[in-house]
Design a protein around this motif. Structure first.
Motif, short mmCIF file in Angstrom:
data_model
loop_
_atom_site.label_atom_id
_atom_site.label_comp_id
_atom_site.label_asym_id
_atom_site.label_seq_id
_atom_site.Cartn_x
_atom_site.Cartn_y
_atom_site.Cartn_z
N SER A 1 -53.72 -86.01 -41.37
CA SER A 1 -54.22 -86.53 -40.26
C SER A 1 -54.69 -85.64 -39.15
CB SER A 1 -53.29 -87.52 -39.62
OG SER A 1 -53.01 -88.70 -40.22
N ILE A 2 -54.04 -84.37 -39.08
CA ILE A 2 -54.67 -83.48 -38.42
C ILE A 2 -56.05 -82.66 -38.92
CG2 ILE A 2 -54.40 -81.01 -37.58
CD1 ILE A 2 -51.15 -81.85 -37.44
N ARG A 3 -55.83 -82.59 -40.07
CA ARG A 3 -57.05 -82.24 -40.94
C ARG A 3 -58.31 -83.04 -40.89
NH1 ARG A 3 -55.63 -81.27 -47.08
NH2 ARG A 3 -55.85 -83.43 -47.13
N GLU A 4 -57.94 -84.26 -41.24
CA GLU A 4 -59.17 -85.31 -40.98
C GLU A 4 -59.75 -85.13 -39.72
OE1 GLU A 4 -60.14 -90.02 -42.17
OE2 GLU A 4 -57.95 -89.38 -41.77
N ASP A 5 -58.74 -85.17 -38.54
CA ASP A 5 -59.45 -85.38 -37.18
C ASP A 5 -60.23 -84.11 -36.87
OD1 ASP A 5 -57.97 -87.65 -36.59
OD2 ASP A 5 -56.43 -86.77 -35.67
N LEU A 6 -59.92 -82.85 -37.59
CA LEU A 6 -60.48 -81.70 -37.12
C LEU A 6 -61.93 -81.73 -37.84
CD1 LEU A 6 -57.82 -78.91 -37.54
CD2 LEU A 6 -58.84 -79.74 -35.23
N GLY B 1 -65.81 -81.69 -36.55
CA GLY B 1 -66.56 -80.56 -36.88
C GLY B 1 -66.05 -79.31 -36.62
N GLU B 2 -64.84 -79.45 -36.48
CA GLU B 2 -64.01 -78.06 -35.87
C GLU B 2 -63.23 -77.45 -37.15
OE1 GLU B 2 -61.03 -78.85 -32.92
OE2 GLU B 2 -62.59 -80.15 -31.96
N THR B 3 -62.90 -76.17 -37.01
CA THR B 3 -62.65 -75.51 -38.06
C THR B 3 -60.94 -75.92 -38.50
OG1 THR B 3 -63.77 -73.51 -37.68
CG2 THR B 3 -61.82 -73.17 -39.13
N VAL B 4 -60.73 -76.10 -39.90
CA VAL B 4 -59.22 -76.34 -40.04
C VAL B 4 -58.68 -75.05 -40.27
CG1 VAL B 4 -57.68 -77.42 -41.71
CG2 VAL B 4 -60.03 -78.54 -41.03
#
Length: 135
Positions: free
Chosen positions: A84-89, A93-96
């Motif tokens: 979920s954190i990865r998907e939100d980032l 458009g933020e770097t994972v």
């Protein structure tokens, strides 16, 4: 399969394998502390509690261990928060980063939040973010 940021994988491998020196890493190519649950599927931990039947999985190579780790993070219910954190980032458009995804590892280890803190410390103290590129 989506690979984790290198900083996260390196920190977890360093922690779980004692920087590659543990018996599980040396004898079983297991760098991420992954368990298996069929008799004979791995190495029996010397400190395994009585009545427990898990083993530490044996892999043919370090590459196989890494692939199993990625599969685990991408599919196991315990890591839905990480995903979920990865998907939100990504949606923003933020770097994972490894630091961001580490927040979703509370269920990776019996240590819970201590494990998360340790992974974050390993990433920071060893400047592992230098291996993370843009997603």
């Amino acid at each position: 399969m989506i690979p984790p940021p290198p900083s996260l994988a390196l920190a977890q491998a360093a922690n779980e394998s004692a920087w590659g020196t543990s018996g599980f890493a040396r004898e079983g190519n297991n760098f991420f502390g992954q368990w298996c649950f069929e008799k004979g599927c791995g190495l029996v931990p010397g400190e395994r509690p009585a009545g427990r039947d898990y083993e530490v999985e044996v892999f043919a190579s370090a590459e196989e261990s890494l692939h199993a780790y990625m599969r685990n993070l991408n599919r196991h219910d315990a890591y839905s928060k990480l995903r979920s954190i990865r998907e939100d980032l990504r949606n923003k458009g933020e770097t994972v980063t490894g630091e961001a995804l580490a927040q979703g590892l509370g269920d990776y280890s019996a240590q819970g939040d201590e494990h998360v803190s340790l992974v974050l410390t390993l990433i920071s103290n060893n400047n592992l973010t230098r291996y993370d590129g843009s997603d």
